[in-house]
Design an enzyme around this catalytic site. Structure first.
Site, mmCIF file in Angstrom:
data_model
loop_
_atom_site.group_PDB
_atom_site.id
_atom_site.type_symbol
_atom_site.label_atom_id
_atom_site.label_comp_id
_atom_site.label_asym_id
_atom_site.label_seq_id
_atom_site.Cartn_x
_atom_site.Cartn_y
_atom_site.Cartn_z
ATOM 1 N N ARG A 297 2.555 3.679 -8.710
ATOM 2 C CA ARG A 297 2.803 3.620 -7.274
ATOM 3 C C ARG A 297 4.138 4.258 -6.905
ATOM 4 N NH1 ARG A 297 0.354 -2.515 -6.280
ATOM 5 N NH2 ARG A 297 -1.813 -1.820 -6.054
ATOM 6 N N TYR A 436 -5.082 6.434 -3.130
ATOM 7 C CA TYR A 436 -5.172 5.919 -4.496
ATOM 8 C C TYR A 436 -3.989 5.045 -4.893
ATOM 9 C CZ TYR A 436 -2.704 10.290 -6.051
ATOM 10 O OH TYR A 436 -1.834 11.329 -6.237
ATOM 11 N N GLU A 437 -4.146 4.374 -6.044
ATOM 12 C CA GLU A 437 -3.206 3.365 -6.553
ATOM 13 C C GLU A 437 -3.064 2.197 -5.581
ATOM 14 O OE1 GLU A 437 -2.711 3.816 -9.456
ATOM 15 O OE2 GLU A 437 -2.947 5.956 -9.673
ATOM 16 N N GLY A 438 -4.134 1.852 -4.882
ATOM 17 C CA GLY A 438 -4.101 0.820 -3.856
ATOM 18 C C GLY A 438 -3.813 1.473 -2.520
#
Length: 595
Positions: A297, A436-438
């Site tokens: 992140r 992406y990555e949450g």
């Protein structure tokens, strides 16, 4: 697309003049000098600009190709460019020397990564994920797993992936159904994972997949998830490559951007089951995977800065060379950069990019403090600050990168919408980063729903104390006092917004819904204020140089960027306070099934 030139002067300013190289003060880094740091940055700039950047358009146009046997071929030049990266030792830049890395601070590693993400985001995704895999195995892997896999990952002979999502389980990982059945000292995995970045490729001999799965007797929900290492090729006891594991690339996605990055659907166990090894403890896979996710992140935020920088350079170059229209009273056409509306866009792009870089590197400096400070209390305080900053860096930076890339298209006018300028590719590539990555909404919920609640806002309050200190320092300077007043007002807005989130979140009825409704506006407000804080610090440093008689135009430009961020951009963020304080009944009443 215009050639990329790494912003070395600005990186030196942030690391050396704004942060005063504080990341080099720890005992383990006592032999690392500012001159050596600058030499590292210069060498990275050469590789990024000369080797990686020219392949950005190639990767976009050619993409990756899956063959009938499930193998994947990457774009022309990608394998050689990656090998040049590995040969230069860039893969283990921040890894501890005891593991074969170079033990450089995170602020240096992040600066280097920004260059490669600017130069070629699609290719840069590959080592970015490998770094996360190294971190996860270092913290949670057994000695045997570390011996088997870390040398190859650190040296770059192996690459790493993160396997979370499944067709029925997007961001809700409690729905993961991939199965891991014990088989002696290992496990046999069966199932399917989707959206696996660099899940199959031809640039290394092996790929190390970190996979979330459930054992047969695991409970439902997050507590039943464990993490496993599943190599594409099995590794023998002597470290040599063994036979092919039961992992297959079933397809690659056809995406809006980052075409050069193969995003795969991976099938595990179509035959005898894929051999995997448990990482850490059973049932704590999600916890262990967050080590990799948090590292990723932050680096996604670095990607945002990289794309924003490339968009700035492209727009500025075009605005200088493109002539159209005349200034009042002039007899000849002028460059479009002379028109004030275009100037507004160019300064907005540049100033915001400067601010985002400074904030991302401030987060990196706190990561260094959390890892290396000798005092346990200091490490704990630094980690609390990192925990707050990472969702802001990931979400706010990537949202801004998309807007900056879009503004770059606008500067180009009609040519920006034409692929040959490269401006459109930057927007297309950037658009994945908020997802992406949450997704960024998940980052906002993490900030407002978890980070604020767990300490009652203490970590954010500590950050705001530093914001207030910078505002006072600005007020003490006659030339900068107006910036200090505006910054202090922004800090007060955040305090009021934080109290609103905490109060509404504690309500017995509707508290969780209120936090969801308030989370994104709060993150936007905090992101604006923290960026303004960083540019306030930059203004103090630049003005001190100007007052001392330094006529370097860089300091004048930095002072102008700070004025724009605090005077013209911060008010947009401060408007989020009104959003936070507004009635939310419309969200309750909204019927999503109606047009």
């Amino acid at each position: 697309m215009n050639q990329y030139a790494a912003p070395l002067r600005d990186m030196r300013f942030v690391l050396g003049e704004q942060q005063r190289y504080r990341a080099l003060e720890y005992p383990a880094l006592e032999d690392l000098s500012p001159d050596l740091v600058e030499a590292v940055l210069e060498e990275a700039a050469k590789l990024a600009g000369d080797v990686w950047a020219p392949l950005n358009t190639v990767g976009d146009q050619q993409g990756a190709t899956r063959h009938a046997d499930g193998s994947v071929t990457t774009a022309d030049g990608f394998a050689a460019a990656y090998q040049a990266y590995v040969d230069g030792g860039w893969n283990g830049l921040s890894v501890d020397e005891s593991l074969g890395g170079q033990n450089l601070p995170e602020v240096v590693s992040s600066s280097v990564q920004e260059m490669f993400q600017s130069a070629n985001m699609a290719l840069g995704l590959c080592p970015m994920l490998t770094a996360g895999a190294i971190e996860a195995l270092t913290q949670h892997g057994s000695e045997a797993l570390q011996t088997m896999f870390l040398p190859g990952l650190i040296e770059g002979r192996f690459t790493g992936t993160m396997n979370l999502t499944e067709p029925q389980a997007g961001s809700d990982l409690s729905r993961v159904r991939t199965r891991a059945v014990p088989d002696g000292d290992s496990y046999r995995l069966t199932g399917q994972k989707i959206y696996i970045t660099w899940g199959e490729h031809d640039i290394t001999d092996n790929i190390i997949h970190l996979v979330l799965a459930r054992t047969p007797d695991a409970p439902e929900g997050n507590r039943g998830i464990s993490m496993f290492v599943v190599p594409k090729m099995l590794v023998n006891a002597d470290g040599s490559i063994g036979e092919r594991n039961d992992v297959t690339c079933a397809s690659i996605e056809h995406k809006t951007g980052i075409h050069g990055s193969p995003t795969c659907t991976l099938s595990f166990g179509e035959n005898s089951g894929a051999v995997g090894y448990l990482v850490g403890e059973l049932g704590r896979g999600l916890n262990h995977m967050f080590t990799m996710m948090n590292a990723a992140r932050h680096k996604v935020g670095v990607q945002g800065v990289g794309i924003a920088e490339r968009a700035c350079q492209s727009a500025l170059a075009y605005a200088d060379e493109r002539t159209q229209g005349r200034q009042p009273g002039a007899q000849a056409d002028c460059a479009i950069g002379d028109h004030f509306d275009v100037r507004r866009m160019l300064l907005s792009m540049r100033a915001r990019t400067d601010a985002l870089r400074a904030l991302e590197l401030e987060c990196a400096a706190e990561m260094d403090r959390a890892r290396r400070a000798s005092d346990a209390a200091e490490r704990e305080a630094a980690q609390a600050r990192v925990d707050v900053l990472i969702p802001v860096v990931k979400a706010f930076t990537t949202d801004q990168a998309v807007d900056i890339a879009s503004m770059g298209i606008q500067v180009h006018g009609g040519m920006g919408y034409i692929e040959e300028t490269g401006a459109a590719q930057l927007w297309r590539d950037s658009r994945i980063a908020p997802i992406y990555e949450g997704t960024n909404g998940i980052q906002a919920l993490d900030l407002a729903g978890r980070k604020l609640a767990r300490d009652g806002g203490a970590a954010v309050s500590a950050l705001l104390d530093d914001v207030d200190a910078t505002a006072r320092a600005l007020d003490d300077h006659s030339t900068l006092a107006g910036l200090g007043t505006a910054l202090a007002a922004g800090g007060e807005d955040v305090r009021a917004g934080m109290q609103r989130v905490l109060t509404r979140g504690q309500q017995a009825e509707g508290g969780a819904d209120a936090v969801q409704a308030l989370a994104t506006p709060f993150l936007k407000l905090l992101g604006h204020v923290l960026c303004a804080w960083q540019m306030g610090q930059a203004a103090l440093v630049a003005q001190a140089a100007i007052d001392a008689g330094d006529d370097d135009a860089f300091y004048v430009q930095k002072r102008l960027s700070a004025s724009f961020v605090i005077g013209q951009w911060l008010p947009e963020g401060r408007a989020q306070r009104a959003v936070l304080e507004a009635d939310m009944q419309c969200l309750d009443d909204f019927d999503r099934h109606r047009g």
